[in-house]
Design an enzyme around this catalytic site. Structure first.
Site, mmCIF file in Angstrom:
data_model
loop_
_atom_site.group_PDB
_atom_site.id
_atom_site.type_symbol
_atom_site.label_atom_id
_atom_site.label_comp_id
_atom_site.label_asym_id
_atom_site.label_seq_id
_atom_site.Cartn_x
_atom_site.Cartn_y
_atom_site.Cartn_z
ATOM 1 C CG HIS A 61 -45.839 11.686 -12.267
ATOM 2 N ND1 HIS A 61 -45.820 10.519 -13.031
ATOM 3 C CD2 HIS A 61 -46.959 12.125 -11.694
ATOM 4 C CE1 HIS A 61 -47.445 10.352 -13.302
ATOM 5 N NE2 HIS A 61 -47.980 11.144 -12.261
ATOM 6 C CE LYS A 71 -39.027 9.746 -13.580
ATOM 7 N NZ LYS A 71 -40.438 9.823 -13.845
ATOM 8 C CE1 TYR A 131 -39.632 5.852 -15.504
ATOM 9 C CE2 TYR A 131 -40.871 4.982 -17.080
ATOM 10 C CZ TYR A 131 -40.627 5.481 -15.850
ATOM 11 O OH TYR A 131 -41.826 5.048 -14.873
ATOM 12 C CG ASP A 171 -50.855 11.600 -13.144
ATOM 13 O OD1 ASP A 171 -50.350 11.552 -12.104
ATOM 14 O OD2 ASP A 171 -50.481 10.883 -14.296
#
Length: 184
Positions: A61, A71, A131, A171
């Site tokens: 992603h 991130k 994250y 996904d």
């Protein structure tokens, strides 16, 4: 704190200094000055955390501009195989990936700047993944590529069969890399 460049420009592995004694351990997971000195001078606006069982695969992603996210990823407990794919069209490493095992034991982190797809495979039950991101989540800006794309040739894990993987419906219908139009 040791910040090491990877073979892909701007993607970095962070290994903190860990102090251990009979009480447990302590380490500094973020230091704005040390990160800025290493070239990671983004402002973080949101922290995210996920809990997953062994075999959960999340990704690949990203978010497109103007909501592109950098991130800073790490694992609190358990372990993951973490993967970042360069999707910057003008990069010499566009289409290449980097993978690393992040765990609650090794305390390593990965800086994934904007312009990369990101995903991970949980290697243990009860894994907590966290994250920091540099932009807020925006559903309309979501982009991604199929996790098992043949052109990317990511070696996720030889110890899990496809039947053991836990993958969201979203996904499982992402485009393959050759059909993906990168906005970066």
């Amino acid at each position: 704190m040791n910040i090491v460049k990877t073979p892909i420009e701007d993607l970095m592995v962070i290994s903190p200094k860990v102090w251990k004694d009979n009480r447990g351990y302590f380490y500094e997971s973020f230091n704005a000055k040390l990160f800025a000195d290493a070239g990671i001078s983004h402002d973080f606006v949101q922290d995210n955390q996920s809990f997953s069982q062994k075999g959960a695969l999340r990704g690949l992603h990203a978010q497109k501009p103007p909501f592109a996210q950098g991130k800073l990823v790490r694992v609190i407990s358990g372990s993951v195989l973490d993967v970042a794919v360069d999707i910057r069209k003008n990069s010499a490493t566009c289409g290449q990936h980097f993978s690393i095992v992040l765990s609650g034991e090794n305390h390593k982190q990965l800086w994934v700047p904007p312009g990369f797809l990101h995903g991970f495979l949980t290697l243990e039950d009860h894994t907590i993944f966290t994250y920091k991101v540099t932009s807020y989540y925006d559903r309309e800006s979501e982009i991604g590529v199929m996790w098992n794309d043949a052109d990317l040739n990511i070696k996720w894990n030889d110890n899990l069969t496809p039947e053991e993987l836990i993958i969201s419906e979203k996904d499982q219908v992402l485009p393959v890399f050759k059909d993906f139009a990168s906005p970066f």
